[in-house]
Design a protein around this motif. Structure first.
Motif, short mmCIF file in Angstrom:
data_model
loop_
_atom_site.label_atom_id
_atom_site.label_comp_id
_atom_site.label_asym_id
_atom_site.label_seq_id
_atom_site.Cartn_x
_atom_site.Cartn_y
_atom_site.Cartn_z
N SER A 381 0.81 -1.27 -0.05
CA SER A 381 0.06 0.04 0.03
C SER A 381 0.91 1.15 -0.25
N THR A 382 1.22 1.69 -1.17
CA THR A 382 2.09 2.82 -1.23
C THR A 382 1.45 3.96 -1.91
N ALA A 383 2.12 5.02 -1.79
CA ALA A 383 1.73 6.23 -2.50
C ALA A 383 3.20 6.99 -2.98
N SER A 384 3.16 7.12 -4.25
CA SER A 384 4.38 7.71 -5.14
C SER A 384 4.23 9.03 -5.38
N LEU A 385 5.27 9.86 -4.90
CA LEU A 385 5.18 11.29 -5.18
C LEU A 385 6.43 11.70 -6.25
N SER A 386 5.78 11.97 -7.17
CA SER A 386 7.10 11.99 -8.20
C SER A 386 7.51 13.69 -8.31
N VAL A 387 8.69 14.06 -8.19
CA VAL A 387 9.03 15.46 -8.20
C VAL A 387 10.29 15.63 -9.10
N LEU A 388 10.63 16.67 -9.44
CA LEU A 388 11.82 17.16 -10.31
C LEU A 388 11.45 16.19 -11.88
N ARG A 389 10.21 16.24 -12.24
CA ARG A 389 9.77 15.49 -13.26
C ARG A 389 9.61 16.10 -14.67
N SER A 390 10.03 15.52 -15.52
CA SER A 390 9.89 16.14 -16.95
C SER A 390 8.50 16.01 -17.57
N PRO A 391 7.87 16.82 -18.28
CA PRO A 391 6.76 16.58 -18.83
C PRO A 391 6.62 15.24 -19.52
N ASP A 392 7.55 14.79 -20.01
CA ASP A 392 7.30 13.57 -20.74
C ASP A 392 7.49 12.28 -19.89
N GLY A 393 7.99 12.71 -18.58
CA GLY A 393 7.98 11.78 -17.44
C GLY A 393 9.28 10.82 -17.52
N LEU A 394 10.07 11.17 -18.50
CA LEU A 394 11.36 10.34 -18.50
C LEU A 394 12.41 10.73 -17.63
N CYS A 457 14.09 10.12 8.42
CA CYS A 457 14.28 10.98 7.39
C CYS A 457 15.49 10.57 6.38
N LEU A 458 15.39 11.35 5.23
CA LEU A 458 16.13 10.70 4.04
C LEU A 458 16.48 11.82 3.20
N THR A 459 17.85 12.15 3.06
CA THR A 459 18.26 13.34 2.12
C THR A 459 19.24 12.58 1.13
N SER A 460 18.55 12.84 -0.29
CA SER A 460 19.37 12.32 -1.42
C SER A 460 19.57 13.56 -2.31
N ARG A 461 20.66 12.88 -2.98
CA ARG A 461 21.18 14.05 -4.06
C ARG A 461 20.67 13.37 -5.61
N VAL A 462 20.40 14.29 -6.39
CA VAL A 462 19.76 13.93 -7.84
C VAL A 462 19.99 14.92 -8.60
N TYR A 463 20.56 14.56 -9.98
CA TYR A 463 20.93 15.79 -10.88
C TYR A 463 20.21 15.59 -12.24
N PRO A 464 19.07 16.36 -12.09
CA PRO A 464 18.11 16.33 -13.41
C PRO A 464 18.83 17.02 -14.43
N THR A 465 18.70 16.59 -15.53
CA THR A 465 19.49 17.36 -16.95
C THR A 465 18.65 18.23 -17.56
N ARG A 466 17.32 18.25 -17.50
CA ARG A 466 16.49 19.19 -18.40
C ARG A 466 16.00 20.24 -17.57
N ALA A 467 15.84 21.46 -18.25
CA ALA A 467 15.49 22.59 -17.79
C ALA A 467 13.85 22.49 -17.26
N ASP A 468 13.28 21.55 -17.75
CA ASP A 468 11.83 21.38 -17.58
C ASP A 468 11.54 20.16 -16.60
#
Ligand code: FRU
Length: 501
Positions: A381-394, A457-468
């Motif tokens: 039973s999970t909920a997924s919150l997607s952030v820093l998401r590009s419009p195409d979801g890739l 708590c959990l602190t993660s580093r992520v590096y999106p490449t797309r401006a959107d």
């Protein structure tokens, strides 16, 4: 030391870089690791940190310094400590702490020279800009017998009774231990034995800290030393021991009692299961325990060199005990002042599929949502919150919450198109619950910092490449997201923004 220092140009040059945080503390330029010398003195907060001022990689370790009135907005100060004393600290000024020695700011740190570690002092004045290394250095020249000469570091000092106590991390051939010293004047130290022993071989307790947790009222005033001595007298059974452990780099906490120069743990856990290391707690003038920790990079060295900076500090957190004696961790209240535009999130249930949130589109947000189990009896039973998401979801970073199992996970498998960044999942655990779990998720360009009910708590580093890659989406599986709010958060570094073209 103490020369006028104005890194405005460096900060401005790096501002606006795609992964440069807007409201977390990062170095003006180049390398940062552990927070050091945290103290509130005459109302002002001071943050020192392990710093290589020449390159965005570890080495030639100095103490950088910044000050703040609110734990959010920081002003760079001159470098406090340089590795310049032969036979003491010529190879590095390693981690340590700050104390108020009856009005005299005093740093206690580990000097490294010739692969040997020695405990040292630096004496300041009320400007916090001139730091003198006294001739009495080092104040602890050699470790006790059996302790490695290098793995003997990171002093943490507090006032206890009518004197000072200090713990130092140490490794022997067969175990790791937290050594206890006592002093009446910070200059002469007596070794009192190991306050705590971790009897696993090949483990090293870095950055140990011992601090009284319970029964502390707010608003009593007083400095770090004074408020700690008051609590020591009252609450021997509610102490917090922290350690950052090599080689796994787990940040462990233990809640237990501290009496007769021994610490006895009752509960233990992981303080933050992400890219988080070497945190330091301190007691501020209102009596709360505030913790600052280093958030490491998860990108390769060439990317750090290209960016020109490395490392940042997690949001300052307040630590406390709940009525059941469990540790609570929450961002300090001041963080709410960063909230700007507010948006409501739609409620999302298992039938709704993936719900795309139109607004805001931002890489600097706080998202708060409550996740409940539904009665479908499905697993999981999970909920997924997607952030820093590009419009195409890739590109997206997915924060998955499972109240039943007591987990919050940051899935970074699609956080970045860059193949040279770390992508493994990170998971924090809390006691499984049938009750709703409230998640607070802070996104700051290359940082995702998640709190689940103040219990994990959990602190993660992520590096999106797309401006959107700035969107939000929500989906659930056997759970529902009942209500939620998103705020765009203010930058604390606006003064450094490059002028518009
Ligand atoms: C922890 C640590 C400390 C040491 C410092 C050196 O990250 O290894 O043990 O004092 O960093 O920069």
């Amino acid at each position: 030391m103490g020369a006028p220092y104005d890194p405005t140009d460096e900060r401005t040059a790096l501002a606006g870089g795609p992964h440069r945080p807007a409201y977390h503390f990062a170095p003006p330029t180049n390398w940062l690791n552990d927070p050091n010398g945290l103290i509130q003195f005459d109302g002002t907060y001071h943050l020192f940190y392990q710093h290589n001022p020449a390159e965005p990689v570890w080495g030639d370790i100095h103490w950088g310094h910044a000050r703040s009135e609110d734990l959010l907005h920081w002003t760079d100060e001159p470098i406090a400590l340089e590795p310049d004393s032969p036979n003491v600290d010529a190879d590095g000024c390693f981690s340590g702490c700050a104390v108020d020695d009856d009005g005299v700011p005093t740093l206690v740190y580990t000097g490294i020279d010739d692969d040997r570690a020695r405990q040292c002092l630096a004496i300041g004045d009320e400007t916090f800009r001139r730091w003198e290394k006294p001739s009495v250095n080092p104040v602890v020249e050699t470790p006790p017998p059996g302790v490695d000469r290098f793995d003997f570091r990171d002093p943490f000092v507090w006032r206890e009774g009518d004197g000072w106590s200090m713990v130092v991390g140490a490794a022997t051939e067969s175990d790791s231990r937290v050594l206890l010293y006592r002093s009446s004047d910070l200059r002469e130290w007596e070794y009192r034995g190991a306050v705590f022993v971790d009897d696993r071989p090949d483990v090293m307790w870095e950055c140990p800290a011992l601090v009284a947790l319970g029964g502390r009222g707010r608003g009593r005033g007083g400095d770090q030393g004074r408020s700690q001595s008051r609590s020591w007298n009252q609450n021997r059974d509610q102490y917090l021991m922290l350690g950052s452990l090599l080689p796994t780099r787990a940040v462990r906490y233990y809640v237990g009692s501290y009496a007769d120069e021994r610490f006895e743990p009752r509960r233990e856990g992981i303080l933050d299961a992400g890219d988080f290391y070497a945190p330091q707690p301190f007691v501020d003038e209102s009596g709360r325990i505030v913790l600052v920790g280093w958030v490491e990079e998860a990108r390769a060295e060439p990317a750090q060199r290209a960016a020109g900076w490395s490392g940042l500090m997690a949001l300052p957190r307040e630590l406390s005990l709940d009525e059941d004696g469990r540790l609570r961790t929450a961002p300090v209240d001041e963080v709410r002042r960063l909230r700007e535009l507010e948006y409501e999130l739609p409620a999302v249930g298992p039938e709704d599929g993936t719900v795309f949130v139109d607004q805001p589109r931002s890489e600097t947000i706080e998202l708060v949502a409550t996740v409940s189990e539904t009665d479908t009896g499905t697993e999981p039973s999970t909920a997924s919150l997607s952030v820093l998401r590009s419009p195409d979801g890739l590109e997206e970073t997915v924060v998955r919450v499972d109240p039943d199992r007591g987990t919050v996970t940051v899935d970074r498998s699609r956080s970045s198109d860059d193949p040279a960044v770390e992508t493994h999942e990170q998971t924090a655990h809390f006691e499984p619950t049938a009750d709703p779990v409230t998640v607070r998720c802070f996104v700051d360009r290359s940082v995702v910092e998640v709190y689940a009910d103040e219990r994990a708590c959990l602190t993660s580093r992520v590096y999106p490449t797309r401006a959107d890659s700035t969107g939000i989406a929500i989906s659930t599986d056997g759970a529902s997201v009942d209500d939620g709010t998103v705020w765009e958060l203010a930058s604390v570094w606006d003064d450094f923004a490059p002028s518009p073209a």
